[in-house]
Write a protein that holds these residues in place. Structure first.
Motif, PDB file in Angstrom:
ATOM      1  N   THR A 127      -6.533   5.170   3.567  1.00 41.47           N
ATOM      2  CA  THR A 127      -5.774   4.203   4.360  1.00 41.47           C
ATOM      3  C   THR A 127      -4.330   4.656   4.587  1.00 41.47           C
ATOM      4  OG1 THR A 127      -5.471   3.058   2.279  1.00 41.47           O
ATOM      5  CG2 THR A 127      -7.080   2.113   3.789  1.00 41.47           C
ATOM      6  N   ASN A 166       3.356  -1.195   3.282  1.00 42.68           N
ATOM      7  CA  ASN A 166       2.955  -2.362   4.070  1.00 42.68           C
ATOM      8  C   ASN A 166       2.408  -3.410   3.101  1.00 42.68           C
ATOM      9  OD1 ASN A 166       3.552  -0.790   6.221  1.00 42.68           O
ATOM     10  ND2 ASN A 166       1.437  -0.478   6.882  1.00 42.68           N
ATOM     11  N   ASP A 206       2.011   2.968   2.291  1.00 43.22           N
ATOM     12  CA  ASP A 206       3.055   2.979   3.326  1.00 43.22           C
ATOM     13  C   ASP A 206       4.048   1.842   3.135  1.00 43.22           C
ATOM     14  OD1 ASP A 206       1.753   5.053   4.429  1.00 43.22           O
ATOM     15  OD2 ASP A 206       0.761   3.898   5.996  1.00 43.22           O
ATOM     16  N   ASP A 231       0.843  -1.186   0.000  1.00 43.16           N
ATOM     17  CA  ASP A 231       0.000   0.000   0.000  1.00 43.16           C
ATOM     18  C   ASP A 231       0.885   1.245   0.000  1.00 43.16           C
ATOM     19  OD1 ASP A 231       0.922   0.334   2.566  1.00 43.16           O
ATOM     20  OD2 ASP A 231      -0.899  -0.415   3.513  1.00 43.16           O
TER      21      ASP A 231
HETATM   22  C1  LIG Z   1       1.812   0.341   8.036  1.00 46.15           C
HETATM   23  O1  LIG Z   1       2.614  -0.197   9.070  1.00 46.15           O
HETATM   24  C2  LIG Z   1       2.947   0.738  10.067  1.00 46.15           C
HETATM   25  C3  LIG Z   1       3.952   0.076  11.013  1.00 46.15           C
HETATM   26  O2  LIG Z   1       3.459  -1.168  11.431  1.00 46.15           O
HETATM   27  C4  LIG Z   1       1.672   1.211  10.765  1.00 46.15           C
HETATM   28  O3  LIG Z   1       1.963   2.164  11.744  1.00 46.15           O
HETATM   29  C5  LIG Z   1       0.748   1.817   9.711  1.00 46.15           C
HETATM   30  O4  LIG Z   1      -0.479   2.184  10.293  1.00 46.15           O
HETATM   31  C6  LIG Z   1       0.492   0.839   8.590  1.00 46.15           C
HETATM   32  N1  LIG Z   1      -0.307   1.496   7.544  1.00 46.15           N
HETATM   33  C7  LIG Z   1      -1.404   0.952   7.040  1.00 46.15           C
HETATM   34  C8  LIG Z   1      -2.055   1.743   5.975  1.00 46.15           C
HETATM   35  O5  LIG Z   1      -1.857  -0.116   7.406  1.00 46.15           O
END
Ligand SMILES: *[C@@H]1O[C@H](CO)[C@@H](O)[C@H](O)[C@H]1NC(C)=O
Ligand SMILES: *[C@@H]1O[C@H](CO)[C@@H](O)[C@H](O)[C@H]1NC(C)=O
Ligand SMILES: *[C@@H]1O[C@H](CO)[C@@H](O)[C@H](O)[C@H]1NC(C)=O
Ligand SMILES: *[C@@H]1O[C@H](CO)[C@@H](O)[C@H](O)[C@H]1NC(C)=O
Length: 552
Positions: free
Chosen positions: A315, A275, A273, A271
């Motif tokens: 998101t 992730n 970020d 995504d």
């Molecule tokens: C991505 O991972 C980080 C670290 O675990 C977390 O803080 C963040 O909320 C995540 N982002 C999404 C969009 O899930």
């Protein structure tokens, strides 16, 4: 296959998924029916390929009478022998009058897991009613007079991962609730002060018809005027508040813009970020007008509508609005997701607002928006398409049909049916043929879905299809489209997923093509119910094939 290889292949395949390239054919319009007897204020396509449409039902004659000489007794003195809802068959263009007893004016709707249209609220005696319409031969409306806890006029609905439907807001209703009411927690009314706080003035009832989109984490995005929140509706908690949408434009009734959740790409492995779990959810909101446009129009000043659109990845860790300009100003536009993942912006006006007689300069040209077009300035994302001859203003609708056309109907900015007003009451239905109806490229056709039309989450599925000529793998993908309920420039529950399909085509013994992939993993990505599968090749979609997804 080694999952790493699959992921690599998917990345290669799908990097060009929406990269459509310029098309010269700008679509066309066709009048399907001069009159269906009612003005199509609300519209839905059922899994049996029939359109159900209805108007309001407290304001006297429509242009079609109830079946078998029926009449509805309104009070001791008057009765109404006119139908205010009809079923329309897009294949034969046949119209069948239906019986609605309570007032459906400015109501909301969504679908249950079994494909029943569940429709809620309305005006006066209809404001707490929940109505059901099953997709069967000769069926008619069934009404539950006390289906809602609160009166809901101008509310919005969304299907949730457990198959229930959330109903949010309505005039002076700063709350939400669930239907059907199966458990104790469904019989509670939940407060949502956000709907009160986002009014532009304390004098207005609230933000009518809020925009709702189910995010990929199962929480609900709620948007009103220029602000959005992410709502944990189970625990009644606002999890996050998004940045204010820039520009000072209001997007909800009566400043009516429109909103879609852009295609959810299930083939993405990361995504925004970086992730690797759930795909991003991104919202696109277009059009609308100044907050006081309706008030000004009521004294004869017709303010130009907005050209602006905003995109927000809801998101993302630090979401920010990306603003763009449409080629044409528009209020009361309908945004309809096409099977290709492009967005059609259609209907509405260039001046004024929603409400009785307060819009001017109908916008006759739809505009196509390609979310993934590459230009960094965004200029090529929009394309102006062929115009209709019929203005579609307040109380008009648009809806995707299974064959890829868009059905357009309604428009009644008048208090009653009025055929001599400046913008007369419209009883016609038209079809718009988007540019993919160009005859220059062959259209794929889905022959079979294996192992069947009932699909479980994460299940491996394959599509057998035919295509004249050879398959260009890099231009082949599969989309899954939820049925929506459209009214007042909102297609409630509109949702399009791009499925994780393998970049490999086999030939079957009968000479057809076969592609394999996976159903969505979770009900947060695709709430249970009916959907249509489309196979898209060289930006030309097949006809849709209805499937049902749920936990079997
Ligand atoms: C991505 O991972 C980080 C670290 O675990 C977390 O803080 C963040 O909320 C995540 N982002 C999404 C969009 O899930
Ligand atoms: C609707 O009915 C009125 C009154 O009978 C008639 O004048 C009008 O032509 C009809 N309009 C349409 C579009 O059928
Ligand atoms: C995501 O990861 C890739 C590869 O590690 C890196 O090149 C890219 O910059 C990252 N993107 C973001 C937004 O962090
Ligand atoms: C139709 O609209 C016109 C113009 O607004 C108005 O003068 C007329 O009274 C309306 N007719 C009906 C039947 O409502």
């Amino acid at each position: 296959m080694d999952p790493k290889i699959l992921i690599f292949m998917l990345l290669v395949c799908c990097s060009s998924v929406f990269n459509v390239g310029a098309q010269s054919y700008q679509g066309k319009w066709k009048l399907l029916k001069r009159s269906i007897g009612v003005s199509a204020m609300h519209m839905a396509l059922l899994p049996n390929e029939k359109i159900v449409t209805f108007d309001r039902s407290e304001f006297g004659p429509s242009n079609i009478t109830l079946p078998q000489g029926k009449c509805i007794k309104e009070d001791s003195k008057s009765s109404d022998c006119y139908a205010h809802s009809v079923e329309f068959d897009p294949a034969t263009r046949a119209v069948r009058p239906l019986t609605i007893l309570s007032d459906t004016w400015c109501s909301s709707g969504a679908f249950s897991i079994d494909g029943t249209l569940v429709q809620s609220g309305g005006y006066r005696l209809g404001e707490k009613v929940v109505r059901y319409f099953k997709p069967c031969m000769d069926c008619d409306w069934e009404e539950d007079q006390n289906g809602l806890l609160s009166p809901r006029w101008y509310a919005s609905n969304q299907v949730l991962p457990d198959g229930k439907i959330i109903v949010v807001g309505g005039r002076y209703q700063f709350t939400y609730e669930f239907i059907p009411k199966l458990s104790g927690s469904d019989r509670i009314l939940y407060k949502l002060p956000f709907l009160k706080e986002t009014r532009y003035s304390a004098l207005v009832p609230n933000n009518l018809y809020p925009f709702l989109h189910l995010s990929t984490d199962g929480n609900l995005f709620v948007f009103a005027n220029d602000r959005g929140i992410l709502l944990d509706y189970i625990n009644n908690k606002v999890i996050r508040s998004y940045p204010v949408m820039p520009g000072g434009i209001s997007r909800n009734y009566p400043s009516t813009g429109s909103s879609v959740l852009l295609p959810l790409k299930l083939f993405s492995t990361t995504d925004s970020d970086n992730n690797t779990s759930t795909p991003d959810a991104e919202v696109l909101i277009c059009g609308g007008t100044a907050p006081d446009s309706n008030e000004k129009a009521n004294v004869g000043v017709f303010v130009p509508a907005s050209k602006s659109c905003g995109r927000l990845i809801i998101t993302a860790a630090s979401p920010e609005w990306e603003m763009e300009e449409m080629p044409i100003n528009r209020v009361m536009g309908d945004m309809i997701m096409l099977p290709t993942g492009d967005v059609l912006i259609i209907n509405g006006a260039a001046k004024g607002a929603a409400g009785w007689g307060v819009a001017r300069d109908p916008v006759l040209n739809p505009v196509l928006y390609r979310p993934d077009a590459r230009n960094s300035d965004g200029s090529t994302r929009f394309e102006v398409l062929a115009p209709s001859l019929i203005p579609r203003l307040y109380h008009s609708t648009a809806h995707l049909l299974s064959d890829g056309r868009v059905l357009v109907g309604g428009s009644n900015p008048n208090i009653n049916y009025n055929f001599s007003a400046l913008y007369p009451t419209e009883l016609s239905l038209e079809a718009f043929y988007p540019p993919y109806f160009t005859k220059k490229k062959p259209r794929p056709s889905i022959v079979a879905v294996n192992p069947g039309l009932k699909i479980g989450y994460k299940q491996k599925i394959s599509l057998e299809f035919t295509l004249e000529g050879s398959v260009i793998l890099s231009d082949l993908f599969v989309t899954m489209v939820a049925p929506s309920f459209t009214t007042h420039s909102i297609a409630m529950n509109q949702r399009l997923l791009v499925l994780a399909f393998n970049n490999e085509v086999k030939k079957t013994s009968s000479g057809n093509y076969l592609v394999e992939g996976y159903a969505p993993e979770t009900a947060a990505l695709a709430p249970p119910g009916y959907y249509q599968l489309f196979l898209v090749h060289e930006a030309i979609p097949s006809k849709g094939k209805w499937i049902q997804i749920k936990q079997f």
